[in-house]
Write a protein that holds these residues in place. Sequence first.
Motif, PDB file in Angstrom:
ATOM      1  N   ALA A 107       1.096   3.014  70.819  1.00 30.44           N
ATOM      2  CA  ALA A 107       0.014   1.917  70.539  1.00 30.44           C
ATOM      3  C   ALA A 107      -1.230   2.364  70.218  1.00 30.44           C
ATOM      4  CB  ALA A 107       0.107   0.747  71.633  1.00 30.44           C
ATOM      5  N   GLY A 108      -1.837   3.451  70.996  1.00 31.75           N
ATOM      6  CA  GLY A 108      -3.090   3.664  70.717  1.00 31.75           C
ATOM      7  C   GLY A 108      -3.482   4.441  69.382  1.00 31.75           C
ATOM      8  N   TRP A 109      -2.757   5.349  69.320  1.00 27.04           N
ATOM      9  CA  TRP A 109      -3.028   6.351  68.023  1.00 27.04           C
ATOM     10  C   TRP A 109      -2.487   5.623  66.852  1.00 27.04           C
ATOM     11  CZ3 TRP A 109      -6.361   9.766  68.317  1.00 27.04           C
ATOM     12  CH2 TRP A 109      -6.621  10.323  69.365  1.00 27.04           C
ATOM     13  N   SER A 110      -1.742   4.625  66.615  1.00 29.03           N
ATOM     14  CA  SER A 110      -1.152   4.080  65.644  1.00 29.03           C
ATOM     15  C   SER A 110      -2.142   2.815  65.154  1.00 29.03           C
ATOM     16  CB  SER A 110       0.202   3.199  65.860  1.00 29.03           C
ATOM     17  OG  SER A 110      -0.009   2.359  66.771  1.00 29.03           O
ATOM     18  N   VAL A 124       8.911  -2.004  52.000  1.00 30.57           N
ATOM     19  CA  VAL A 124       8.427  -0.464  51.906  1.00 30.57           C
ATOM     20  C   VAL A 124       7.418  -0.468  53.162  1.00 30.57           C
ATOM     21  CG1 VAL A 124       7.201   1.056  50.642  1.00 30.57           C
ATOM     22  CG2 VAL A 124       8.765  -0.180  49.564  1.00 30.57           C
ATOM     23  N   GLN A 125       6.492  -1.405  53.353  1.00 32.46           N
ATOM     24  CA  GLN A 125       5.460  -1.316  54.409  1.00 32.46           C
ATOM     25  C   GLN A 125       6.244  -1.278  55.906  1.00 32.46           C
ATOM     26  OE1 GLN A 125       2.725  -4.475  54.048  1.00 32.46           O
ATOM     27  NE2 GLN A 125       1.958  -4.209  52.075  1.00 32.46           N
ATOM     28  N   LEU A 126       7.226  -2.091  55.834  1.00 38.76           N
ATOM     29  CA  LEU A 126       8.064  -2.076  57.205  1.00 38.76           C
ATOM     30  C   LEU A 126       8.791  -0.814  57.605  1.00 38.76           C
ATOM     31  CD1 LEU A 126       8.984  -3.829  59.467  1.00 38.76           C
ATOM     32  CD2 LEU A 126      11.040  -4.530  58.109  1.00 38.76           C
ATOM     33  N   TYR A 127       9.247  -0.172  56.472  1.00 40.33           N
ATOM     34  CA  TYR A 127      10.082   0.920  56.573  1.00 40.33           C
ATOM     35  C   TYR A 127       8.582   2.142  56.952  1.00 40.33           C
ATOM     36  CZ  TYR A 127      14.184  -1.357  54.940  1.00 40.33           C
ATOM     37  OH  TYR A 127      15.076  -2.202  54.716  1.00 40.33           O
ATOM     38  N   GLY A 152       8.600   4.219  60.368  1.00 36.13           N
ATOM     39  CA  GLY A 152       8.693   5.729  60.733  1.00 36.13           C
ATOM     40  C   GLY A 152       7.358   6.155  61.315  1.00 36.13           C
ATOM     41  N   LEU A 153       6.209   5.812  61.010  1.00 33.64           N
ATOM     42  CA  LEU A 153       5.230   6.415  61.594  1.00 33.64           C
ATOM     43  C   LEU A 153       5.021   6.068  63.179  1.00 33.64           C
ATOM     44  CD1 LEU A 153       2.113   7.344  61.820  1.00 33.64           C
ATOM     45  CD2 LEU A 153       1.108   4.997  61.391  1.00 33.64           C
ATOM     46  N   THR A 154       5.546   4.804  63.378  1.00 38.25           N
ATOM     47  CA  THR A 154       5.631   4.393  64.851  1.00 38.25           C
ATOM     48  C   THR A 154       6.640   5.430  65.632  1.00 38.25           C
ATOM     49  OG1 THR A 154       5.087   2.101  64.489  1.00 38.25           O
ATOM     50  CG2 THR A 154       6.261   2.426  66.571  1.00 38.25           C
ATOM     51  N   LEU A 212      -0.450   5.637  52.434  1.00 39.71           N
ATOM     52  CA  LEU A 212      -1.413   5.484  53.571  1.00 39.71           C
ATOM     53  C   LEU A 212      -1.367   3.765  53.801  1.00 39.71           C
ATOM     54  CD1 LEU A 212      -4.488   7.536  53.259  1.00 39.71           C
ATOM     55  CD2 LEU A 212      -2.789   7.738  54.955  1.00 39.71           C
ATOM     56  N   LEU A 213      -1.453   3.171  52.626  1.00 38.64           N
ATOM     57  CA  LEU A 213      -1.468   1.668  52.678  1.00 38.64           C
ATOM     58  C   LEU A 213      -0.491   1.141  53.246  1.00 38.64           C
ATOM     59  CD1 LEU A 213      -3.394   0.797  49.462  1.00 38.64           C
ATOM     60  CD2 LEU A 213      -4.323   1.054  51.955  1.00 38.64           C
ATOM     61  N   ASN A 214       0.891   1.753  52.906  1.00 36.21           N
ATOM     62  CA  ASN A 214       2.270   1.312  53.327  1.00 36.21           C
ATOM     63  C   ASN A 214       2.394   1.422  54.818  1.00 36.21           C
ATOM     64  OD1 ASN A 214       3.223  -0.030  51.043  1.00 36.21           O
ATOM     65  ND2 ASN A 214       3.950   1.877  50.298  1.00 36.21           N
ATOM     66  N   MET A 215       1.963   2.500  55.337  1.00 32.49           N
ATOM     67  CA  MET A 215       2.034   2.801  56.504  1.00 32.49           C
ATOM     68  C   MET A 215       1.455   2.057  57.658  1.00 32.49           C
ATOM     69  SD  MET A 215       1.853   7.339  56.433  1.00 32.49           S
ATOM     70  CE  MET A 215       2.036   7.549  58.339  1.00 32.49           C
ATOM     71  N   ILE A 216      -0.048   1.413  57.204  1.00 36.96           N
ATOM     72  CA  ILE A 216      -0.661   0.602  58.032  1.00 36.96           C
ATOM     73  C   ILE A 216      -0.269  -0.882  57.776  1.00 36.96           C
ATOM     74  CG2 ILE A 216      -2.657   2.192  58.001  1.00 36.96           C
ATOM     75  CD1 ILE A 216      -3.956  -0.017  56.328  1.00 36.96           C
TER      76      ILE A 216
END
Length: 477
Positions: free
Chosen positions: A106-109, A441-444, A448-450, A374-378
């Motif tokens: 939670a913190g680093w995301s 795409v943002q959700l996926y 992945g990052l999470t 990057l935008l999709n990841m956040i």
Amino acid sequence: MSRTSAPAPADSALPADSPAPLSHGLKQRHLSMIALGGVIGAGLFVGSGTAIAAAGPSIVLAYAISGALVMLVMRMLGEMAAANPASGSFSVHAERAIGPWAGFTAGWSFWFLLCVAVGLEAIGASKIMTGWFPGTPEWAWVALFMLVFCATNLAAVKNFGEFEFWFAALKVGAIVLFLGIGVLAITGVLPGTDSPGATNLTGHGGFLPNGSEGLIVGLLASVFAYGGLETVTIAAAESEHPVQGVAKAVRTAMWRIGVFYIGSMAVVVTLLPWTDKAVAEKGPYVATLEHLDIPYAGQIMNVVVLVALLSAMNANIYGASRMANSLVARGQGPKVLGRISGGVPRIAVLTSSVIGFGCVLLSYWRPDDVFVWLLNMIGAIILVVWIFIAVSQLVMRRRLEREEPSKLVVRMWAYPYLTYVALAGMAAVFVLMAREDGTRVQLYATGGLTLALAAVGYLLQTTRGKAAAAAKDPDAA
């Protein structure tokens, strides 16, 4: 001792090389205005125009539904923050309730989200400045803003508080003035205007002109427009009276959301037909004021939007630095980020600012691949954070009622039922995101990052657990 029966170390615990703790330089007036202004972002002034174009008058319903979800999340977070104020906010609560891996994730995301957001806000602010000063390079304005707010956050925390106090005061004043003018126009009292009645709400295809699909698009846009409310619980840990401050901020969240967001959307769609292209192109506030023949409406709102962007930059650099410092204080990051001098985690401030500036550079160098990635990841990180908040509250509430009921200064409404309702709402938003091409795409990418962060956090937790067990019982190792 089980993970669920004993709290993890508080984030006030400092690394061995930290010479001093965070200061408590924020006054109650700072915290109150941060709470008021934190809900008013550039997304409200500009981004809501696209949502209106998709949902029509039903955008009011979309903001009401998402606003109800946000109010539940803030109430849950407020309950935990008032009981245990911490600069790591929900990351600390997730660690105590679920385990170190959850706090790490939670913190680093959230830190990553804030750093990228700093870059996005700098880009938006620079575009406004180049519009006022043609021929000046955008990167120069970005560098100037980064320098100013990095310096502000490197100084004492009261400087951050003062900037946010006046930024928030201007934003709140602008919204109140807009609402006042809008109500006068709707009632036909404003000189030179006639009351539109319900014409724009029921005409042009009706209240739901694009059906449920349009409402869904508006709902998704409105959910992410509420981001930023969490900062007040981070700032509360550095205030003079953290428990009272966060309790007051959370208790006023309902009317702030209702007045600023839902009220604004109601004024816009009542005064203007949702089909007016100016709503999406210029932003709903500029379009409405120009429709009412308010002089210099466009430039006035550009000033307000610029202030909103700069306020968000300032707050996000602050929030990112405190989250990083909190994670390091709990042994979940490189120790260098936890060094504190003058009551400020200056290395964390510099690092967060540099990464934000790096995102800006990527928008120029690699706009079509790396920056979009990057935008999709956040894209959905805030939903991930909200889920951690809800699950943590379910666990922490039971623990507090059993061990320290006196700390329940703020209580979640209808616990645990409304917490489960909120979790169901978050799950529904995820489903809706998976249905829409623009958000799938943002959700996926966020997923992945999470998962990657959760894996690293769990590996770190397991490794440290084994090391602790070996240290306690060398023969067992």
